[in-house]
Design a protein around this motif. Sequence first.
Motif, PDB file in Angstrom:
ATOM      1  N   HIS A  68       8.526  -1.080  33.637  1.00 24.68           N
ATOM      2  CA  HIS A  68       9.462  -1.604  34.642  1.00 24.68           C
ATOM      3  C   HIS A  68       8.989  -2.963  35.152  1.00 24.68           C
ATOM      4  O   HIS A  68       9.787  -3.888  35.308  1.00 24.68           O
ATOM      5  CB  HIS A  68       9.600  -0.637  35.822  1.00 24.68           C
ATOM      6  N   LYS A  69       7.712  -3.089  35.389  1.00 28.12           N
ATOM      7  CA  LYS A  69       7.144  -4.349  35.885  1.00 28.12           C
ATOM      8  C   LYS A  69       7.360  -5.470  34.863  1.00 28.12           C
ATOM      9  O   LYS A  69       7.760  -6.579  35.225  1.00 28.12           O
ATOM     10  CB  LYS A  69       5.656  -4.151  36.178  1.00 28.12           C
ATOM     11  N   LEU A  70       7.125  -5.165  33.594  1.00 25.62           N
ATOM     12  CA  LEU A  70       7.326  -6.153  32.532  1.00 25.62           C
ATOM     13  C   LEU A  70       8.796  -6.559  32.441  1.00 25.62           C
ATOM     14  O   LEU A  70       9.122  -7.751  32.354  1.00 25.62           O
ATOM     15  CB  LEU A  70       6.850  -5.582  31.200  1.00 25.62           C
ATOM     16  N   ARG A  71       9.699  -5.578  32.507  1.00 29.90           N
ATOM     17  CA  ARG A  71      11.136  -5.895  32.452  1.00 29.90           C
ATOM     18  C   ARG A  71      11.590  -6.701  33.668  1.00 29.90           C
ATOM     19  O   ARG A  71      12.465  -7.556  33.562  1.00 29.90           O
ATOM     20  CB  ARG A  71      11.954  -4.616  32.315  1.00 29.90           C
ATOM     21  N   LEU A  72      11.004  -6.400  34.826  1.00 22.35           N
ATOM     22  CA  LEU A  72      11.310  -7.192  36.025  1.00 22.35           C
ATOM     23  C   LEU A  72      10.972  -8.658  35.788  1.00 22.35           C
ATOM     24  O   LEU A  72      11.781  -9.550  36.058  1.00 22.35           O
ATOM     25  CB  LEU A  72      10.493  -6.693  37.219  1.00 22.35           C
ATOM     26  N   LYS A  73       9.773  -8.890  35.290  1.00 17.89           N
ATOM     27  CA  LYS A  73       9.329 -10.265  35.047  1.00 17.89           C
ATOM     28  C   LYS A  73      10.223 -10.963  34.018  1.00 17.89           C
ATOM     29  O   LYS A  73      10.600 -12.113  34.199  1.00 17.89           O
ATOM     30  CB  LYS A  73       7.875 -10.274  34.578  1.00 17.89           C
ATOM     31  N   GLU A  74      10.580 -10.248  32.947  1.00 16.29           N
ATOM     32  CA  GLU A  74      11.434 -10.828  31.913  1.00 16.29           C
ATOM     33  C   GLU A  74      12.827 -11.128  32.448  1.00 16.29           C
ATOM     34  O   GLU A  74      13.363 -12.208  32.235  1.00 16.29           O
ATOM     35  CB  GLU A  74      11.555  -9.872  30.724  1.00 16.29           C
ATOM     36  N   ARG A  75      13.414 -10.166  33.132  1.00 15.90           N
ATOM     37  CA  ARG A  75      14.777 -10.305  33.621  1.00 15.90           C
ATOM     38  C   ARG A  75      14.905 -11.411  34.661  1.00 15.90           C
ATOM     39  O   ARG A  75      15.909 -12.112  34.716  1.00 15.90           O
ATOM     40  CB  ARG A  75      15.228  -8.988  34.225  1.00 15.90           C
ATOM     41  N   LEU A  76      13.891 -11.528  35.504  1.00 20.04           N
ATOM     42  CA  LEU A  76      13.946 -12.512  36.578  1.00 20.04           C
ATOM     43  C   LEU A  76      13.340 -13.851  36.176  1.00 20.04           C
ATOM     44  O   LEU A  76      13.479 -14.840  36.895  1.00 20.04           O
ATOM     45  CB  LEU A  76      13.215 -11.972  37.821  1.00 20.04           C
ATOM     46  N   GLY A  77      12.650 -13.881  35.044  1.00 15.92           N
ATOM     47  CA  GLY A  77      11.991 -15.116  34.622  1.00 15.92           C
ATOM     48  C   GLY A  77      10.827 -15.475  35.522  1.00 15.92           C
ATOM     49  O   GLY A  77      10.556 -16.644  35.771  1.00 15.92           O
ATOM     50  N   ILE A  78      10.141 -14.460  36.026  1.00 16.18           N
ATOM     51  CA  ILE A  78       9.011 -14.652  36.942  1.00 16.18           C
ATOM     52  C   ILE A  78       7.756 -14.150  36.243  1.00 16.18           C
ATOM     53  O   ILE A  78       7.755 -13.067  35.662  1.00 16.18           O
ATOM     54  CB  ILE A  78       9.237 -13.884  38.261  1.00 16.18           C
ATOM     55  N   ASN A  79       6.671 -14.929  36.316  1.00 15.10           N
ATOM     56  CA  ASN A  79       5.474 -14.597  35.548  1.00 15.10           C
ATOM     57  C   ASN A  79       4.354 -13.933  36.333  1.00 15.10           C
ATOM     58  O   ASN A  79       3.405 -13.451  35.736  1.00 15.10           O
ATOM     59  CB  ASN A  79       4.916 -15.853  34.876  1.00 15.10           C
ATOM     60  N   ASP A  80       4.436 -13.917  37.657  1.00 20.45           N
ATOM     61  CA  ASP A  80       3.302 -13.380  38.419  1.00 20.45           C
ATOM     62  C   ASP A  80       3.778 -12.537  39.601  1.00 20.45           C
ATOM     63  O   ASP A  80       4.945 -12.552  39.977  1.00 20.45           O
ATOM     64  CB  ASP A  80       2.386 -14.507  38.895  1.00 20.45           C
ATOM     65  N   LEU A  81       2.837 -11.804  40.167  1.00 14.39           N
ATOM     66  CA  LEU A  81       3.145 -10.904  41.279  1.00 14.39           C
ATOM     67  C   LEU A  81       3.615 -11.678  42.512  1.00 14.39           C
ATOM     68  O   LEU A  81       4.527 -11.240  43.204  1.00 14.39           O
ATOM     69  CB  LEU A  81       1.923 -10.044  41.617  1.00 14.39           C
ATOM     70  N   ALA A  82       3.015 -12.825  42.767  1.00 15.25           N
ATOM     71  CA  ALA A  82       3.425 -13.623  43.927  1.00 15.25           C
ATOM     72  C   ALA A  82       4.899 -14.012  43.818  1.00 15.25           C
ATOM     73  O   ALA A  82       5.646 -13.967  44.809  1.00 15.25           O
ATOM     74  CB  ALA A  82       2.552 -14.871  44.047  1.00 15.25           C
ATOM     75  N   GLY A  83       5.337 -14.367  42.625  1.00 16.96           N
ATOM     76  CA  GLY A  83       6.740 -14.708  42.413  1.00 16.96           C
ATOM     77  C   GLY A  83       7.650 -13.511  42.640  1.00 16.96           C
ATOM     78  O   GLY A  83       8.742 -13.643  43.200  1.00 16.96           O
TER      79      GLY A  83
END
Length: 160
Positions: free
Chosen positions: A115-130
């Motif tokens: 889920h965390k990986l898909r969140l980053k991919e879907r949102l185009g965000i690479n880090d937790l701060a983002g």
Amino acid sequence: MLRRLGRRWPALLLTADSSPNSVLRALRAGASGYVLQRALEQELSLALHSVLEGYRYVSPRVCEPLLELTVGGQEDASFVLTPRQREVLRLLAQGNCVKEIAYRLDLSIKTVNAHKLRLKERLGINDLAGLVFYALRQGLIDLPAAMSGAAAPPSLEYAQ
């Protein structure tokens, strides 16, 4: 990706994904058209003709959410993320680790990481701060709640 090929071939994407951000990503990547798999034969024919004539085509079923996204000026998590992804994002943004989230949601650690990986991919965000900033912007968490979950600063006292 399509633009990197050097030529400008008309590309019509046929997909089941109706999320506005997916449409935008596809068009930005060079797709000339975006059609949902459940489209009728007439719509597919219209899309093909439009793209071959040099126009862009977007399936009418995704136009309204797409307009809301672009006119609103910011991505809406309800369009972009599934309810489970929003929950995982909220818990991550509150400072929970993957293991804690897995326990709370009765999921495996691998599932939460997915889920965390898909969140980053879907949102185009690479880090937790983002991700935390995105959650704040979307109102999934508020600043006082985010601050209360933060770890206390280390003590400055030295052992004597």
